[in-house]
Write an enzyme that holds these catalytic residues in place. Structure first.
Site, PDB file in Angstrom:
ATOM      1  N   ASP A  25      37.686  35.668  36.077  1.00  0.00           N
ATOM      2  CA  ASP A  25      36.999  36.209  37.245  1.00  0.00           C
ATOM      3  C   ASP A  25      37.671  37.497  37.693  1.00  0.00           C
ATOM      4  O   ASP A  25      38.765  37.846  37.236  1.00  0.00           O
ATOM      5  CB  ASP A  25      36.870  35.183  38.372  1.00  0.00           C
ATOM      6  CG  ASP A  25      38.168  34.938  39.126  1.00  0.00           C
ATOM      7  OD1 ASP A  25      39.201  35.514  38.741  1.00  0.00           O
ATOM      8  OD2 ASP A  25      38.143  34.168  40.092  1.00  0.00           O
ATOM      9  N   ASN A  75      33.978  43.640  47.664  1.00  0.00           N
ATOM     10  CA  ASN A  75      32.601  43.605  48.167  1.00  0.00           C
ATOM     11  C   ASN A  75      32.546  43.985  49.636  1.00  0.00           C
ATOM     12  O   ASN A  75      31.671  44.737  50.073  1.00  0.00           O
ATOM     13  CB  ASN A  75      32.005  42.202  47.981  1.00  0.00           C
ATOM     14  CG  ASN A  75      31.103  42.126  46.766  1.00  0.00           C
ATOM     15  OD1 ASN A  75      30.718  43.142  46.202  1.00  0.00           O
ATOM     16  ND2 ASN A  75      30.763  40.923  46.354  1.00  0.00           N
ATOM     17  N   HIS A 105      27.742  44.915  48.976  1.00  0.00           N
ATOM     18  CA  HIS A 105      27.314  43.986  47.925  1.00  0.00           C
ATOM     19  C   HIS A 105      26.489  44.669  46.834  1.00  0.00           C
ATOM     20  O   HIS A 105      26.522  44.247  45.681  1.00  0.00           O
ATOM     21  CB  HIS A 105      26.520  42.836  48.552  1.00  0.00           C
ATOM     22  CG  HIS A 105      27.384  41.905  49.350  1.00  0.00           C
ATOM     23  ND1 HIS A 105      28.123  40.901  48.773  1.00  0.00           N
ATOM     24  CD2 HIS A 105      27.647  41.842  50.680  1.00  0.00           C
ATOM     25  CE1 HIS A 105      28.802  40.246  49.705  1.00  0.00           C
ATOM     26  NE2 HIS A 105      28.522  40.802  50.881  1.00  0.00           N
ATOM     27  N   ASP A 128      27.352  44.406  42.979  1.00  0.00           N
ATOM     28  CA  ASP A 128      26.443  43.947  41.908  1.00  0.00           C
ATOM     29  C   ASP A 128      26.460  44.909  40.726  1.00  0.00           C
ATOM     30  O   ASP A 128      26.423  44.489  39.557  1.00  0.00           O
ATOM     31  CB  ASP A 128      25.017  43.818  42.447  1.00  0.00           C
ATOM     32  CG  ASP A 128      24.863  42.625  43.386  1.00  0.00           C
ATOM     33  OD1 ASP A 128      25.763  41.761  43.413  1.00  0.00           O
ATOM     34  OD2 ASP A 128      23.833  42.555  44.090  1.00  0.00           O
ATOM     35  N   GLU A 175      31.667  35.792  40.914  1.00  0.00           N
ATOM     36  CA  GLU A 175      32.346  36.758  40.038  1.00  0.00           C
ATOM     37  C   GLU A 175      33.094  36.053  38.909  1.00  0.00           C
ATOM     38  O   GLU A 175      33.979  36.645  38.281  1.00  0.00           O
ATOM     39  CB  GLU A 175      33.308  37.627  40.855  1.00  0.00           C
ATOM     40  CG  GLU A 175      34.555  36.924  41.372  1.00  0.00           C
ATOM     41  CD  GLU A 175      34.358  36.217  42.700  1.00  0.00           C
ATOM     42  OE1 GLU A 175      35.358  35.921  43.357  1.00  0.00           O
ATOM     43  OE2 GLU A 175      33.188  35.955  43.070  1.00  0.00           O
TER      44      GLU A 175
END
Length: 294
Positions: free
Chosen positions: A169, A177, A182, A186, A212
């Site tokens: 991760d 973020n 966000h 992404d 993630e």
């Protein structure tokens, strides 16, 4: 049904065999008709109609083979009847017209049915594929990964194969973020996924585990090889993020299949390896061997 699958339409040999068998059956019917001394023209015409319907709707075949067989049955029967029994012209014409219409409408119905079933098959395949993909990154989702993992465990137990798992991760992604938004987060996820996709094999199953967190199933791969791949991924992600002015790193956990493993055991082990990598300072690869987790 198997004969509506697209790959089956590329293989005409099975349908050619079916056509030959049907052709033999029709010829045998002609021989039986020629053996009769009495004229049973309408009864035999009804039999031909049943044969035509069976050709179109009961036996799987390609449409052009169906049309050929039905026309062969019609013309052959008409020729035999005309030369042997000499039926009244009106009766002969009526039966010929009726059977021709039956073949015509059966062809249209068979084509429409085949088209509908092919579209239905394609749609089912599309939605099945869609249900197994992550909507953001377009890689496999958890559902597909669990299915692939179960299949790989079964193969490993039966054939003594080896496989490994990598779980990773993005470090401090929540703070990233919160700072950048966000939408940008992404975009970063998608770029990392595309980078990883370019470094794994086609046979590997790369999936988004959640948020993630990602997981990779590596068939026919030992733990040492998987660890080496995880290290390459770690370095590549770090290098690319630095190029773009972002200090993004990833932590990796690695494990391999053991004979006593089921889905829960092996996933728990790779998850603990990932936890140890994060606990030890992040931006690291931790495998089962240097942790002695087994």
């Amino acid at each position: 049904m198997f004969y509506f699958k697209p790959d089956y339409f590329l293989k005409s040999s099975p349908f050619l065999k079916i056509t030959i068998y049907q052709l033999i059956f029709i010829v045998l019917f002609f021989i039986i008709v020629m053996k009769y001394e009495d004229n049973h023209f309408l009864i035999q015409a009804f039999s031909i109609n049943v044969i035509v319907l069976a050709i179109f709707f009961l036996v799987p075949n390609l449409l052009h083979y169906k049309v050929f067989l039905s026309l062969f049955a019609l013309i052959g029967y008409m020729v035999i009847t005309l030369t042997k029994y000499h039926p009244p012209l009106l009766e002969f014409s009526s039966v010929f017209g009726y059977l021709s219409l039956a073949i015509f409408f059966s062809s249209i119905s068979s084509y429409s049915l085949g088209k509908y079933m092919r579209l239905d098959f394609v749609n089912k395949q599309y939605f099945k594929e869609l249900s197994m993909k992550d909507s953001l990154t377009n890689i496999y989702n958890r559902l597909k990964f669990n299915e692939a993992l179960s299949s790989e465990i079964e193969g490993a137990r039966r054939y003594g194969k080896s496989f490994s798992l990598i779980m990773f991760d993005i470090d401090h992604f929540k703070q990233f973020n919160d700072k950048n938004g966000h939408i940008f987060g992404d975009i970063v996820l998608i770029e990392i996924v595309n980078l990883v996709k370019g470094l794994v094999r086609g046979v590997d199953v790369f999936a988004r585990w959640g948020g993630e967190e990602f997981v990779i199933l590596l068939p026919q791969t030992h733990c040492q090889e998987a660890s080496a791949l995880a290290e390459r991924l770690r370095k590549s992600i770090c290098k690319e993020s630095m190029k773009k002015g972002m200090a993004l790193t990833c932590s990796f956990g690695v494990t391999s299949f053991c004979s006593q493993d089921d889905e829960d055991l092996i996933m728990d082990r790779v998850d603990r390896a990932l936890y140890k990598a994060k606990e030890g300072g992040r931006n690291a690869v931790v495998s089962e061997q240097n942790l002695h987790l087994i």
